[in-house]
Design an enzyme around this catalytic site. Structure first.
Site, PDB file in Angstrom:
ATOM      1  N   ASN A 211      -5.990 -50.165 -37.575  1.00 53.53           N
ATOM      2  CA  ASN A 211      -7.379 -49.784 -37.270  1.00 53.53           C
ATOM      3  C   ASN A 211      -8.011 -49.198 -38.531  1.00 53.53           C
ATOM      4  O   ASN A 211      -7.368 -49.171 -39.591  1.00 53.53           O
ATOM      5  CB  ASN A 211      -7.406 -48.778 -36.104  1.00 53.53           C
ATOM      6  CG  ASN A 211      -6.556 -47.572 -36.412  1.00 53.53           C
ATOM      7  OD1 ASN A 211      -6.826 -46.836 -37.351  1.00 53.53           O
ATOM      8  ND2 ASN A 211      -5.493 -47.373 -35.634  1.00 53.53           N
ATOM      9  N   PHE A 326      -6.992 -35.561 -30.461  1.00 50.59           N
ATOM     10  CA  PHE A 326      -8.321 -36.057 -30.810  1.00 50.59           C
ATOM     11  C   PHE A 326      -8.646 -37.198 -29.854  1.00 50.59           C
ATOM     12  O   PHE A 326      -7.742 -37.917 -29.437  1.00 50.59           O
ATOM     13  CB  PHE A 326      -8.353 -36.590 -32.253  1.00 50.59           C
ATOM     14  CG  PHE A 326      -8.710 -35.553 -33.275  1.00 50.59           C
ATOM     15  CD1 PHE A 326      -7.794 -34.585 -33.637  1.00 50.59           C
ATOM     16  CD2 PHE A 326      -9.962 -35.559 -33.898  1.00 50.59           C
ATOM     17  CE1 PHE A 326      -8.113 -33.628 -34.581  1.00 50.59           C
ATOM     18  CE2 PHE A 326     -10.289 -34.607 -34.845  1.00 50.59           C
ATOM     19  CZ  PHE A 326      -9.369 -33.639 -35.193  1.00 50.59           C
TER      20      PHE A 326
HETATM   21  O1  PMT Z   1      -8.708 -41.076 -40.433  1.00 49.80           O
HETATM   22  P1  PMT Z   1     -10.198 -40.913 -40.551  1.00 49.80           P
HETATM   23  O2  PMT Z   1     -10.871 -42.128 -41.143  1.00 49.80           O
HETATM   24  O3  PMT Z   1     -10.584 -39.644 -41.246  1.00 49.80           O
HETATM   25  O4  PMT Z   1     -10.801 -40.818 -39.082  1.00 49.80           O
HETATM   26  C1  PMT Z   1     -10.430 -39.745 -38.285  1.00 49.80           C
HETATM   27  C2  PMT Z   1     -10.258 -40.174 -36.831  1.00 49.80           C
HETATM   28  C3  PMT Z   1     -11.586 -40.715 -36.318  1.00 49.80           C
HETATM   29  C4  PMT Z   1      -9.164 -41.250 -36.722  1.00 49.80           C
HETATM   30  C5  PMT Z   1      -9.804 -38.888 -36.052  1.00 49.80           C
HETATM   31  O5  PMT Z   1     -10.742 -37.880 -36.204  1.00 49.80           O
HETATM   32  C6  PMT Z   1      -9.639 -39.160 -34.587  1.00 49.80           C
HETATM   33  O6  PMT Z   1     -10.567 -39.086 -33.804  1.00 49.80           O
HETATM   34  N1  PMT Z   1      -8.369 -39.480 -34.203  1.00 49.80           N
HETATM   35  C7  PMT Z   1      -7.997 -39.962 -32.862  1.00 49.80           C
HETATM   36  C8  PMT Z   1      -8.110 -41.430 -32.881  1.00 49.80           C
HETATM   37  C9  PMT Z   1      -7.712 -42.130 -31.620  1.00 49.80           C
HETATM   38  O7  PMT Z   1      -7.342 -43.260 -31.762  1.00 49.80           O
HETATM   39  O8  PMT Z   1      -7.740 -41.512 -30.488  1.00 49.80           O
HETATM   40  P2  PMT Z   1      -7.158 -42.120 -29.114  1.00 49.80           P
HETATM   41  O9  PMT Z   1      -8.246 -41.909 -28.176  1.00 49.80           O
HETATM   42  O10 PMT Z   1      -6.612 -43.492 -29.260  1.00 49.80           O
HETATM   43  O11 PMT Z   1      -5.927 -41.206 -28.849  1.00 49.80           O
HETATM   44  C10 PMT Z   1      -6.058 -39.923 -28.245  1.00 49.80           C
HETATM   45  C11 PMT Z   1      -5.034 -38.981 -28.815  1.00 49.80           C
HETATM   46  O12 PMT Z   1      -3.715 -39.464 -28.520  1.00 49.80           O
HETATM   47  C12 PMT Z   1      -5.094 -38.802 -30.305  1.00 49.80           C
HETATM   48  O13 PMT Z   1      -4.806 -37.467 -30.572  1.00 49.80           O
HETATM   49  C13 PMT Z   1      -3.971 -39.718 -30.815  1.00 49.80           C
HETATM   50  O14 PMT Z   1      -3.400 -39.225 -32.027  1.00 49.80           O
HETATM   51  C14 PMT Z   1      -2.971 -39.617 -29.689  1.00 49.80           C
HETATM   52  N2  PMT Z   1      -2.141 -40.823 -29.513  1.00 49.80           N
HETATM   53  C15 PMT Z   1      -2.698 -42.006 -29.151  1.00 49.80           C
HETATM   54  C16 PMT Z   1      -1.867 -43.090 -28.926  1.00 49.80           C
HETATM   55  C17 PMT Z   1      -0.472 -42.948 -29.098  1.00 49.80           C
HETATM   56  N3  PMT Z   1       0.336 -43.968 -28.905  1.00 49.80           N
HETATM   57  N4  PMT Z   1       0.038 -41.774 -29.458  1.00 49.80           N
HETATM   58  C18 PMT Z   1      -0.764 -40.706 -29.675  1.00 49.80           C
HETATM   59  O15 PMT Z   1      -0.287 -39.627 -30.025  1.00 49.80           O
END
Ligand code: PMT
Length: 410
Positions: A211, A326
């Site tokens: 991504n 996040f």
């Molecule tokens: O890296 P940058 O360009 O600076 O951008 C920062 C960011 C936008 C990536 C960051 O600020 C952000 O928002 N990160 C979360 C991105 C995300 O994909 O979120 P999600 O909605 O898919 O996941 C929710 C949470 O679960 C996140 O804390 C993620 O780390 C965690 N997760 C998700 C999937 C997975 N398999 N394991 C996880 O731990």
């Protein structure tokens, strides 16, 4: 109040002109400055201008008999309450980290019995070079203080981390160091894990699922936490970024490797999952390039990746006291983020608008977030990723300092 005094070592860099502004700013704040100007520093500012601003003699040579008669170099190194190196060049940092003392500046740094604050200034590649990072980390480990470098355009035309902090920022750091015998160390002794960047899930030797995450936000958070004295382990997916100094960085590629590294870094007081982890990976990585004639990548089947945030949040034993996730969302940002906090069982979630129409938070330099906890919600204004990181680090320091009142999501 007794007069506060700093010994300012001005190294050879374009940013030396800012040190003149710093001397004036310090004078305005009632801090007296005595200066050492290195040989290279003299190429950028003159002893006359430095002396005019400090109102004092400017020292340069180790073997100057007149200087030695007036004030020996050991006495000079201890004549102030704080030693400030600004600009701190790669050379000065390397010498100090290795205990070299072959000129007045490096001798003063080695001989002083006072804290030393470095304001690094150099080309971004020099700052990010493994040798400089190693040297800065070693100095930080020895108790040295740092302010900056900041990100921005440099005199050489390149862009990145390497710009010396602004005079007001350095003066603030000096104020803090003089007031408390050090900078804000409110996270000292706290172990914190941060994840950052994307994950790459290999399809075949030439392709992967990924991504647009750059890692900037997670790295900025790790840096801000380290600045507050935390013992930070940064588990990073593939990025172009250099490890922030004072931070232990573990580089991984896939979600499963990220989980293993996070698990290995536990126990911790706090975990911040900023990484954009791929939810799925190809079920089987092909050893050969997948051919279009054989169905191409359209034919691959996917397997679900482990959820690192959920795994850490649901630990029965050794769960960090504060788990922060996040939520990167493009629509119904708050509603999705609230639901995600509950589903993943974390204490806080940072709702992040990553819709293309906003300001491209994923991969970009700014974002607008809302901190959501069981106790309420706080919308933050649009900030740079560094500012977001500093605000989050401050909130984490406050939360970890207080009684363990944070309610995990039921
Ligand atoms: O890296 P940058 O360009 O600076 O951008 C920062 C960011 C936008 C990536 C960051 O600020 C952000 O928002 N990160 C979360 C991105 C995300 O994909 O979120 P999600 O909605 O898919 O996941 C929710 C949470 O679960 C996140 O804390 C993620 O780390 C965690 N997760 C998700 C999937 C997975 N398999 N394991 C996880 O731990």
């Amino acid at each position: 109040m007794p007069e506060r005094r700093v010994l300012l070592i001005i190294g050879g860099g374009v940013a030396a002109y800012k040190s003149l502004v710093l001397i004036r700013e310090l004078a305005r704040r009632g801090v007296a400055t005595r200066a050492i100007l290195t040989k290279a520093g003299k190429e950028f500012v003159t002893p006359l201008s430095v002396g005019a601003l400090t109102g004092d003699k400017v020292y340069s040579d180790l073997f100057d008999l007149t200087d030695e008669a007036e004030m020996g170099h050991i006495e000079l190194s201890r004549s102030a309450d704080l030693v400030v190196v600004a600009p701190a060049t790669a050379d000065l940092i390397a010498k100090a980290a290795n205990g070299l003392a072959n000129d007045l500046a490096s001798t003063a740094i080695l001989a002083t019995d006072k804290p030393v604050l470095y304001a690094p200034a150099m080309n971004v590649r020099m700052w990010e070079h493994a040798a400089t990072q190693r040297n800065a980390a070693r100095l930080a480990g020895d108790g040295a203080l740092f302010v900056g470098p900041n990100e921005g355009e440099m005199a050489c035309g390149e862009f990145g981390f390497g710009r010396m902090a602004e005079p007001v920022e350095i003066a603030d750091a000096i104020d803090a160091a003089l007031a408390g015998g050090g900078l804000d160390n409110s996270l000292a002794g706290k172990r914190i894990i941060v994840t950052a960047g994307p994950t790459h899930e290999p399809i075949d030797p030439v392709r992967y699922i990924a991504n647009r995450s750059s890692g900037k936000q997670g790295y900025a958070i790790a840096k801000a936490l380290a600045r507050l004295g935390a013992d930070v382990t940064l588990v990073s997916g593939p990025t172009e970024l250099a490890s922030p100094h004072g931070v232990k960085t573990i580089r991984v590629e896939t979600a499963r490797q990220m989980l293993e590294a996070v698990d290995g870094a536990l126990p911790a007081d706090c975990a911040i999952m900023c990484a954009a982890v791929a939810d799925y990976r190809p079920e089987n990585e092909s050893g050969n390039k997948i051919k279009k004639e054989h169905g191409g990548i359209g034919a691959i089947s996917l397997a679900e990746n482990p959820d690192i945030l959920k795994t850490v949040s649901s630990k029965k034993a050794g769960r960090p006291r504060l788990v922060v996730g996040f939520a990167a969302e493009t629509d119904n940002v708050l509603a999705h983020a609230r639901a995600k906090r509950i589903r993943k069982g974390c204490d806080w979630i940072i709702a992040n608008d990553v819709s293309a129409g906003a300001h491209c938070a994923m991969g970009g330099d700014r974002n607008t977030v809302t901190l959501i906890s069981a106790d309420g919600e706080e919308a933050w204004p649009e900030l740079s990723k560094d500012e977001t990181a500093q605000k989050l680090a401050r909130a984490i320091a406050d939360a970890l300092a207080g009684p363990p009142s944070l309610k995990a999501a039921e």
